[in-house]
Structure formats: structure tokens, C-alpha cells
Design an enzyme around this catalytic site. Structure first.
Site, PDB file in Angstrom:
ATOM      1  N   SER A  26       0.790  -1.226   0.000  1.00  0.00           N
ATOM      2  CA  SER A  26       0.000   0.000   0.000  1.00  0.00           C
ATOM      3  C   SER A  26       0.821   1.274   0.000  1.00  0.00           C
ATOM      4  CB  SER A  26      -0.939   0.007   1.216  1.00  0.00           C
ATOM      5  OG  SER A  26      -0.198  -0.025   2.423  1.00  0.00           O
TER       6      SER A  26
ATOM      7  N   HIS B 162      -5.158  -3.599  -2.612  1.00  0.00           N
ATOM      8  CA  HIS B 162      -4.778  -2.588  -3.591  1.00  0.00           C
ATOM      9  C   HIS B 162      -4.538  -3.178  -4.983  1.00  0.00           C
ATOM     10  CE1 HIS B 162      -4.304   0.666  -0.605  1.00  0.00           C
ATOM     11  NE2 HIS B 162      -3.972  -0.321   0.200  1.00  0.00           N
TER      12      HIS B 162
ATOM     13  N   LYS C 204     -11.848   0.486  -2.145  1.00  0.00           N
ATOM     14  CA  LYS C 204     -10.795   1.067  -2.986  1.00  0.00           C
ATOM     15  C   LYS C 204     -11.267   1.042  -4.441  1.00  0.00           C
ATOM     16  CE  LYS C 204      -7.241   0.127   0.439  1.00  0.00           C
ATOM     17  NZ  LYS C 204      -8.164  -0.254   1.538  1.00  0.00           N
TER      18      LYS C 204
END
Length: 393
Positions: free
Chosen positions: A175, A203, A235
Site C-alpha cells: 500500500s 490494492h 478502494k
């Protein structure tokens, strides 16, 4: 009594004090932060779906049909048919047998790790793993061995010298650095030394792999080689919540043992409705991923030409290494004065001496917005970089 005020002052003095901004309106690149218009390059909304009209419509329809509150935990009467539909959708998307819907990525990592390892067991954790993984390791009561970032030689030595139940846990896409774990090598080592591998691809999903299906499938690995993957919906998916996907045996075990799943109220069913739509948009979002890649490549070429120190990342996470936390804050503040919002990341989130600007990209960014970022970086740069930028120009 502990001197909390003194500790806060120490954080101020070290350049580590953190503040919250007040954001108005929907999340998109152009925001209002603390009442001022800014252009954000710090969000994890990698595909620009957080305010997508189809997701808003799906959530609205879900609210009309299913109400708002989750009402109870999943094991009482909170496990709604929409939660189950989302789990089936996520299992199909990740090419896995099943999935469990958690309230947050933090709760997913803590729940999975503490359920699958305990006293007498050993967990092997990458040095740059997310804080939720670190906390899960600590709370588990297991022995924890941290291996240097992506150092497979050290990990193999640790695995070879350890008996009993072993768990290896890693981010897929890291990240703060934006690089990808050596998943094929990790899977081979875990198979060789009889360790259970867990990959947190929070991610990676949406941005990496075929149809955005993540770094594990990008590496060509299946459920036998990587038994459990963790993902977040807040996300690239643009909604909220998290999931764990894997084989029925392990998922059933988590239902029985993962305290952060058992002892919390289920998320609103309407959120699951919207998330089902977001999975569809991600799966068919290659145009967004192409736009994202184009922006990233252009940024890397032009920022490097200015003299900025970039990290080896092909993902939407594009850190600019600064080193000194005060300088990272100064540069972040200078950019904000020009209407560009980029966060300074400092210890303990990153190691000492590795403070940075964490620049992140969204498919919703335009070339004109990237022009603004690059112009501001050139204008706000430390003197040696500014001089190099002028020479390059």
C-alpha cells in the site's frame, strides 16, 4: 498519569502530527477540502467508481427494497440474501469456491489471522505489510517472524528452520510502495515447507490482473496454491466493506472462529446490492484500467525527468521518496497551496528515513489534471530538483 499532551507535542516536533480534513460532496478528483477546492491525488478510488451513477442507483434501489440497517450479526439474523449474493459474486470474480463479506479490510485481516494462528504456531510476515496484518499477527498470540521486504532467501531460511503450523501472510500490492509481492515464489515456498499462504490484495483488485481480478490471478496462481485472498471494496470497487475468498473448509472455519466476523453487526444489505454492481463494473472496466496505465506511465516519465525519486511501481500507487518527514510535510503543504492534495506519509506508517508523498491515480483523472499536478510539482520542488526541471524544460 501519563502525559498525553507531551506525547502530542513530541509528534508535532518530529513532523509526525496528523490532522483530518473535512471533505464536502461526492468523492471524485475535484473535491472541496476544508471549504477549499482541491484536486486530489491521494484517494484509493483507483477506477473512479466511488461516485459512479450506476452504483448510486443500485444503492438507492437497495435501500428501497431492503432498508438501511444490518440489524444483527451474520450469525444471529443479519445475514441477508443480498450479502449472500455478493459473496457468490465475489467468489466468481476471484475464481474461488466461496467468499465471506466482512465489514472492513482491517476486520478481515485481524479476523482471518487470529482465527488461523495462535499460541504455538508461527506467522511469517513481510516487513512492509499493512498495519491490519501486523495487528492481526500481534493479537493472534502466535510467534511472529518478520522477513525483509520481498526477501525470499530469508523467508526460506525461516521456514526451513521452523516446525509446527506455519502461516505466511503478505500484501499482494504493497500500500505504501506500490510494488507487487513475488507471489509465485511465495506459493512455491509455502508448498515446499507446508505453510498456509494468505494474500491481502486490497490494492490489487480492480487494477491488476485479468479483468482486474487481482495479483494472484495475474501470477497464474489458483486456490490450491494461494488458499485465501483478502480484498476490500472501498478502494477500486468504490463501495465499502471487505471479503475473504477461498475454499469451503477454511471459510467455514472462519465463520466459527473469526471474532471480527462473528461479533459485529452485518453491513447494510443495500451496500451489498451496490457492491454487486461494482464488481460488474470492475470486471468490464478495461477502458478504465487502460486510462489508469496511461496516466501512470506519463507521470513516471515526467516526474522522473524533473529529478524526483520514484519507487519501482507500475500500480496506481506512485510514491515520491523524500526521506525527511518535515520536508515531506512542507512539500505536501506547498502543493495544497496550489490546490493539489497529496498526502505526506511518515513513520510509523513507513520506516524511519522513508517519509514520502504518496501520489495515487484514478481512472477518473484527466490529462489536464495531471498537467496541473506536474506543474505544481515542478513549482514546489526542492531547489536542486527545480533547477534540474528548468534545465530539462
Amino acid at each position: 498519569m501519563r502525559d498525553f499532551a507531551a506525547e502530542l507535542q513530541q509528534r508535532h516536533d518530529a513532523g509526525l502530527y496528523r490532522v483530518r480534513r473535512h471533505i464536502d460532496g461526492p468523492h471524485r478528483p475535484a473535491l472541496n477540502a476544508d471549504g477549499e477546492p482541491v484536486l486530489a491525488f491521494c484517494s484509493n478510488d483507483y477506477l473512479g467508481l466511488a461516485s459512479h451513477p450506476e452504483l448510486v442507483a443500485a444503492a438507492s434501489a437497495g435501500l428501497s427494497l431492503h432498508g438501511l440497517g444490518g440489524a444483527a450479526s451474520h450469525l444471529i439474523c443479519g445475514h441477508h440474501s443480498e450479502h449472500h449474493r455478493l459473496e457468490e459474486t465475489l467468489a466468481a470474480f476471484t475464481r474461488r469456491s466461496g467468499a465471506l463479506f466482512f465489514s472492513t479490510g482491517y476486520m478481515a485481516n485481524v479476523g482471518v489471522i487470529t482465527a488461523l494462528a495462535g499460541k504455538g504456531d508461527t506467522i511469517f510476515s513481510d516487513a512492509l505489510n499493512h498495519a491490519s496484518i501486523i495487528d492481526g499477527c500481534r493479537l493472534s498470540g502466535a510467534r511472529v517472524q518478520v522477513y525483509p521486504h520481498c526477501d525470499m532467501t530469508t523467508l526460506e531460511s525461516q521456514l526451513a528452520g521452523t516446525g509446527g503450523h506455519k502461516l505466511v501472510v503478505t500484501d499482494g500490492v504493497f500500500s505504501m510502495d506500490g510494488d507487487v509481492a513475488p507471489l509465485r515464489k511465495l506459493a512455491a515456498l509455502c508448498r515446499q515447507y507446508d505453510a498456509l499462504l494468505i494474500v491481502d490484495d486490497a490494492h490489487g483488485f480492480g487494477c491488476v490482473g485479468p479483468d482486474g481480478r487481482g495479483s494472484v490471478l495475474e501470477a497464474g496462481l489458483d486456490e490450491d496454491e494461494v488458499p485465501l485472498v483478502v480484498g476490500t471494496l472501498g478502494k477500486a470497487f468504490g463501495t465499502s466493506g471487505a471479503f475473504v475468498a477461498g475454499p469451503p473448509l477454511l471459510l467455514d472455519y472462519l465463520v466459527q472462529k473469526a471474532r471480527s466476523y462473528i461479533y459485529t453487526t452485518a453491513m447494510p444489505p443495500a451496500l451489498a446490492t451496490a457492491s454487486c454492481k461494482s464488481v460488474e463494473l470492475v470486471e468490464h472496466g478495461q477502458q478504465r484500467r487502460n486510462q489508469l496505465s496511461r496516466l501512470i506511465n506519463r507521470f513516471r516519465a515526467e516526474a522522473a525527468a524533473m529529478g524526483y525519486e520514484l519507487m519501482p511501481s507500475a500500480t496506481p500507487i506512485q510514491p515520491i521518496m523524500i526521506g525527511n518527514p518535515h520536508e515531506a510535510v512542507r512539500l505536501s503543504q506547498s502543493l495544497e497551496q496550489q490546490g493539489i492534495l497529496v498526502t505526506a506519509i511518515r513513520p510509523p506508517t513507513v520506516p524511519q528515513g522513508e517519509s514520502r508523498l504518496r501520489v495515487t491515480f484514478s481512472a477518473a483523472h484527466t490529462d489536464e489534471q495531471l498537467d496541473q499536478l506536474l506543474a505544481a510539482l515542478a513549482d514546489c520542488a526542492p531547489q536542486p530538483i527545480r533547477q534540474q526541471a528548468l534545465v530539462t524544460a
